[in-house]
Motif scaffolding. Sequence first.
Motif, PDB file in Angstrom:
ATOM      1  N   LEU A  41      -1.095  12.875  -1.096  1.00 38.80           N
ATOM      2  CA  LEU A  41      -2.514  12.588  -0.848  1.00 38.80           C
ATOM      3  C   LEU A  41      -3.385  13.756  -1.280  1.00 38.80           C
ATOM      4  O   LEU A  41      -4.493  13.573  -1.792  1.00 38.80           O
ATOM      5  CB  LEU A  41      -2.739  12.294   0.640  1.00 38.80           C
ATOM      6  N   ASN A  42      -2.891  14.963  -1.085  1.00 40.51           N
ATOM      7  CA  ASN A  42      -3.674  16.151  -1.438  1.00 40.51           C
ATOM      8  C   ASN A  42      -3.671  16.402  -2.936  1.00 40.51           C
ATOM      9  O   ASN A  42      -4.668  16.819  -3.509  1.00 40.51           O
ATOM     10  CB  ASN A  42      -3.112  17.376  -0.702  1.00 40.51           C
ATOM     11  N   GLY A  43      -2.540  16.118  -3.601  1.00 42.27           N
ATOM     12  CA  GLY A  43      -2.402  16.519  -4.997  1.00 42.27           C
ATOM     13  C   GLY A  43      -2.671  15.466  -6.037  1.00 42.27           C
ATOM     14  O   GLY A  43      -2.752  15.783  -7.222  1.00 42.27           O
ATOM     15  N   SER A  44      -2.826  14.212  -5.641  1.00 43.84           N
ATOM     16  CA  SER A  44      -2.997  13.155  -6.634  1.00 43.84           C
ATOM     17  C   SER A  44      -4.417  12.592  -6.608  1.00 43.84           C
ATOM     18  O   SER A  44      -5.191  12.860  -5.692  1.00 43.84           O
ATOM     19  CB  SER A  44      -1.984  12.031  -6.386  1.00 43.84           C
ATOM     20  N   ILE A  45      -4.735  11.808  -7.616  1.00 46.45           N
ATOM     21  CA  ILE A  45      -6.038  11.158  -7.687  1.00 46.45           C
ATOM     22  C   ILE A  45      -5.898   9.800  -7.015  1.00 46.45           C
ATOM     23  O   ILE A  45      -5.564   8.805  -7.647  1.00 46.45           O
ATOM     24  CB  ILE A  45      -6.524  11.033  -9.140  1.00 46.45           C
ATOM     25  N   THR A  46      -6.142   9.766  -5.742  1.00 52.74           N
ATOM     26  CA  THR A  46      -5.927   8.570  -4.932  1.00 52.74           C
ATOM     27  C   THR A  46      -7.045   7.546  -5.149  1.00 52.74           C
ATOM     28  O   THR A  46      -8.122   7.877  -5.665  1.00 52.74           O
ATOM     29  CB  THR A  46      -5.892   8.952  -3.442  1.00 52.74           C
ATOM     30  N   PRO A  47      -6.810   6.295  -4.731  1.00 45.13           N
ATOM     31  CA  PRO A  47      -7.875   5.290  -4.822  1.00 45.13           C
ATOM     32  C   PRO A  47      -9.127   5.688  -4.038  1.00 45.13           C
ATOM     33  O   PRO A  47     -10.238   5.268  -4.387  1.00 45.13           O
ATOM     34  CB  PRO A  47      -7.224   4.036  -4.217  1.00 45.13           C
ATOM     35  N   GLU A  48      -8.946   6.498  -3.010  1.00 47.44           N
ATOM     36  CA  GLU A  48     -10.079   6.938  -2.194  1.00 47.44           C
ATOM     37  C   GLU A  48     -10.809   8.128  -2.808  1.00 47.44           C
ATOM     38  O   GLU A  48     -11.853   8.554  -2.310  1.00 47.44           O
ATOM     39  CB  GLU A  48      -9.601   7.295  -0.783  1.00 47.44           C
ATOM     40  N   ARG A  49     -10.277   8.658  -3.899  1.00 47.32           N
ATOM     41  CA  ARG A  49     -10.929   9.745  -4.626  1.00 47.32           C
ATOM     42  C   ARG A  49     -11.536   9.279  -5.943  1.00 47.32           C
ATOM     43  O   ARG A  49     -12.591   9.740  -6.358  1.00 47.32           O
ATOM     44  CB  ARG A  49      -9.916  10.861  -4.926  1.00 47.32           C
ATOM     45  N   ILE A  50     -10.838   8.398  -6.622  1.00 47.90           N
ATOM     46  CA  ILE A  50     -11.159   8.122  -8.021  1.00 47.90           C
ATOM     47  C   ILE A  50     -12.499   7.428  -8.213  1.00 47.90           C
ATOM     48  O   ILE A  50     -13.114   7.523  -9.273  1.00 47.90           O
ATOM     49  CB  ILE A  50     -10.029   7.280  -8.659  1.00 47.90           C
ATOM     50  N   TRP A  51     -12.991   6.723  -7.201  1.00 39.87           N
ATOM     51  CA  TRP A  51     -14.184   5.899  -7.416  1.00 39.87           C
ATOM     52  C   TRP A  51     -15.492   6.673  -7.360  1.00 39.87           C
ATOM     53  O   TRP A  51     -16.528   6.163  -7.765  1.00 39.87           O
ATOM     54  CB  TRP A  51     -14.230   4.750  -6.405  1.00 39.87           C
ATOM     55  N   ILE A  76     -22.785  16.323   0.105  1.00 40.01           N
ATOM     56  CA  ILE A  76     -22.227  16.048  -1.213  1.00 40.01           C
ATOM     57  C   ILE A  76     -23.036  14.945  -1.891  1.00 40.01           C
ATOM     58  O   ILE A  76     -23.190  13.854  -1.338  1.00 40.01           O
ATOM     59  CB  ILE A  76     -20.751  15.608  -1.106  1.00 40.01           C
ATOM     60  N   GLU A  77     -23.546  15.251  -3.064  1.00 41.22           N
ATOM     61  CA  GLU A  77     -24.198  14.224  -3.878  1.00 41.22           C
ATOM     62  C   GLU A  77     -23.194  13.709  -4.884  1.00 41.22           C
ATOM     63  O   GLU A  77     -22.476  14.487  -5.523  1.00 41.22           O
ATOM     64  CB  GLU A  77     -25.424  14.807  -4.589  1.00 41.22           C
ATOM     65  N   TYR A  78     -23.121  12.389  -5.025  1.00 48.70           N
ATOM     66  CA  TYR A  78     -22.092  11.814  -5.897  1.00 48.70           C
ATOM     67  C   TYR A  78     -22.591  10.554  -6.579  1.00 48.70           C
ATOM     68  O   TYR A  78     -23.546   9.908  -6.139  1.00 48.70           O
ATOM     69  CB  TYR A  78     -20.824  11.498  -5.095  1.00 48.70           C
ATOM     70  N   ASN A  79     -21.915  10.215  -7.671  1.00 50.27           N
ATOM     71  CA  ASN A  79     -22.142   8.955  -8.366  1.00 50.27           C
ATOM     72  C   ASN A  79     -20.948   8.035  -8.147  1.00 50.27           C
ATOM     73  O   ASN A  79     -19.818   8.501  -7.997  1.00 50.27           O
ATOM     74  CB  ASN A  79     -22.331   9.173  -9.870  1.00 50.27           C
ATOM     75  N   VAL A  80     -21.200   6.747  -8.147  1.00 57.43           N
ATOM     76  CA  VAL A  80     -20.131   5.758  -8.061  1.00 57.43           C
ATOM     77  C   VAL A  80     -19.728   5.385  -9.484  1.00 57.43           C
ATOM     78  O   VAL A  80     -20.561   4.964 -10.277  1.00 57.43           O
ATOM     79  CB  VAL A  80     -20.592   4.509  -7.290  1.00 57.43           C
ATOM     80  N   ILE A  81     -18.455   5.541  -9.814  1.00 55.27           N
ATOM     81  CA  ILE A  81     -18.014   5.262 -11.191  1.00 55.27           C
ATOM     82  C   ILE A  81     -17.163   4.003 -11.281  1.00 55.27           C
ATOM     83  O   ILE A  81     -16.707   3.635 -12.355  1.00 55.27           O
ATOM     84  CB  ILE A  81     -17.263   6.463 -11.798  1.00 55.27           C
ATOM     85  N   HIS A  82     -16.917   3.355 -10.134  1.00 56.41           N
ATOM     86  CA  HIS A  82     -16.258   2.049 -10.118  1.00 56.41           C
ATOM     87  C   HIS A  82     -17.054   1.129  -9.202  1.00 56.41           C
ATOM     88  O   HIS A  82     -17.152   1.378  -8.005  1.00 56.41           O
ATOM     89  CB  HIS A  82     -14.818   2.151  -9.606  1.00 56.41           C
ATOM     90  N   LYS A  83     -17.621   0.047  -9.748  1.00 52.75           N
ATOM     91  CA  LYS A  83     -18.417  -0.868  -8.924  1.00 52.75           C
ATOM     92  C   LYS A  83     -17.558  -1.495  -7.828  1.00 52.75           C
ATOM     93  O   LYS A  83     -17.991  -1.668  -6.693  1.00 52.75           O
ATOM     94  CB  LYS A  83     -19.050  -1.947  -9.793  1.00 52.75           C
ATOM     95  N   LYS A  84     -16.341  -1.867  -8.186  1.00 56.70           N
ATOM     96  CA  LYS A  84     -15.406  -2.364  -7.185  1.00 56.70           C
ATOM     97  C   LYS A  84     -14.507  -1.204  -6.777  1.00 56.70           C
ATOM     98  O   LYS A  84     -13.737  -0.690  -7.586  1.00 56.70           O
ATOM     99  CB  LYS A  84     -14.568  -3.512  -7.755  1.00 56.70           C
ATOM    100  N   HIS A  85     -14.646  -0.800  -5.556  1.00 54.95           N
ATOM    101  CA  HIS A  85     -13.926   0.386  -5.136  1.00 54.95           C
ATOM    102  C   HIS A  85     -13.523   0.285  -3.677  1.00 54.95           C
ATOM    103  O   HIS A  85     -13.972  -0.601  -2.931  1.00 54.95           O
ATOM    104  CB  HIS A  85     -14.794   1.631  -5.354  1.00 54.95           C
ATOM    105  N   SER A  86     -12.689   1.217  -3.259  1.00 57.23           N
ATOM    106  CA  SER A  86     -12.293   1.310  -1.859  1.00 57.23           C
ATOM    107  C   SER A  86     -13.529   1.582  -1.011  1.00 57.23           C
ATOM    108  O   SER A  86     -14.476   2.240  -1.464  1.00 57.23           O
ATOM    109  CB  SER A  86     -11.277   2.441  -1.683  1.00 57.23           C
ATOM    110  N   ASP A  87     -13.520   1.082   0.217  1.00 57.55           N
ATOM    111  CA  ASP A  87     -14.647   1.401   1.099  1.00 57.55           C
ATOM    112  C   ASP A  87     -14.397   2.703   1.849  1.00 57.55           C
ATOM    113  O   ASP A  87     -15.157   3.070   2.737  1.00 57.55           O
ATOM    114  CB  ASP A  87     -14.912   0.252   2.081  1.00 57.55           C
ATOM    115  N   LEU A  88     -13.317   3.398   1.462  1.00 60.39           N
ATOM    116  CA  LEU A  88     -12.998   4.680   2.087  1.00 60.39           C
ATOM    117  C   LEU A  88     -13.200   5.817   1.084  1.00 60.39           C
ATOM    118  O   LEU A  88     -12.848   5.688  -0.092  1.00 60.39           O
ATOM    119  CB  LEU A  88     -11.560   4.698   2.596  1.00 60.39           C
TER     120      LEU A  88
END
Length: 560
Positions: A41-51, A76-88
């Motif tokens: 979870l710490n080292g990979s690009i998880t579904p909860e990180r990638i979006w 933290i200011e961020y952009n959403v890069i996947h319209k369909k994404h995890s809610d976490l």
Amino acid sequence: MQLFLIINKKIFFLFILNLLFCSLHAQENIAAKIPTKQDTLNGSITPERIWWDIQYCDLSVKPDYLNKTISGKNEIEYNVIHKKHSDLMQIDLVSPLKIDSVFQKGKKIEYTQDQNIWYLKTPQKQALKNNKILIYYSGKPTESIKPPWDGGLVWEKDSLGRPWISVACQYKGASLWYPCKNTMYDEPDRGASISISVPDSLTAIGNGRLKSKIKNPDHTTTYKWEVKNPINHYGITFYIGNYINIRQPFNGENGKLDLDFWILDYNKAKAESHLIPGSITAIKSLEHWFGPYPFYEDGFKIVDASYIGMEHQSAIAYGGAYKNGTNKKGGDISNTGWGKKTDKIIVHEIAHEWFGNNLTAIDIADRWIQEGFAGLGEELVIADICGRKAGNEFMAGRFRTIENDKPVIARYGINEDGSNDNYVKGWAAMHMIGTIINDDDKFRKILRGLNQDFHNKTVTTNEIETYISTKSGITFDYLFDQYLRTTKVPILQYKYKNGELSYRYTNCNQNFSMPIKTNWSQDNWIHPTTSWQTLQVENEETTADLKINLNFYITLQKVE
């Protein structure tokens, strides 16, 4: 550009999963530790990180020296890069630190905890750009006992017994002291700010430029610092102590660069005689080889620290002894004498502004990219001061410190660091590549090109390999595979019979075919492979003193 970013991150996510699956079979001598769920979870690009993609971090902290605790917030200011994404949304924060509350648009956000991983339940429908989430946190952060090697907050006293606080967290990451996305692939595109509240008697230093200094009713002062450039999570830092400032004007390749030296008040004379001139020499040389200093907008500073050093972006930690040498005692680990011509800590940490801060490895497993090139910087500065022969001898003197305990590149996707050889063996690989290219101008253009073409970007070993091979016109796959992915030191075997000298490589990958310089071929170069080759020589005396040029990290063996 946005579409490319989305596709690129999808590809990289699949790439990481594949490497994680096969790395146990593809690499040798890796420690047998089985990755835990937390490692993954710490080292990979998880579904909860990638979006989500970080744009800006606005961090505020208030350390409590007496209780060794910290409280603060990170917006933290961020952009959403996947319209369909995890809610976490995955946020990393190492226990016993804890998240106290989370807000978005003034509304409380629910969250859950899985050890050091926190999941914030964000709305499914969000704007694609300019989203903000505010995280309050507090607690007792991990204390670094042997900084910078173990990571955490550093609670020290200076030699006069006054509070002296700093951070060192490269290996385990910034989640040791503030809530963040604890992965190097995603840096805040527009930079970050850090506000540090300290007692009025102390000064707080952070990355970049000082934006404000506000005195508070509770006899504390808040210093706000800001960088405009992207910055990796562990590069964000603060220092607290009885600092004074010395500013030194410097005319660099891109014009005026503000050099600031924040030193403890009693180190002023030593800074003026050693730290400042040593830094200027290093920056001049490194700009020549690596290109313009990457962060003119943010300025450059070196700050007195209680530990040996760290490459915090635009705010380097210096914990040397204010003397030349490769360690605090002024010694020379190369045993050549050349290491005493510079202060290693000054040069090495400044070199990280190019390799480490400007150009950052996506995964800690590729840390050789940062450490190997910084080691190369040490050599180049010595060569500029004392001549090419000195630089070569200094590098060759470091070969004996290579341990070959495990491969330089570790397993991907689990936040695993490789061998400590990533410093010297990564440097040796680049040194040999420079020797084989055999053209200083071309090699210099490649080094500068890396910093220009990957400016403010995160990179993989594969991208570095491809770039160097493409720009040099020489394929170096065999060299990277041998020295970064195995622990074997190639052996050049040779034998002489009837005027004919035979030679081949062994103890290496089947495709290893590095050309080397010797003292017995007509043009000093031979091109061994793993198959026997022959060379006509006049007499056996030619081979009596057979030597391999000192620029190559191989072993020589005569066979019958």
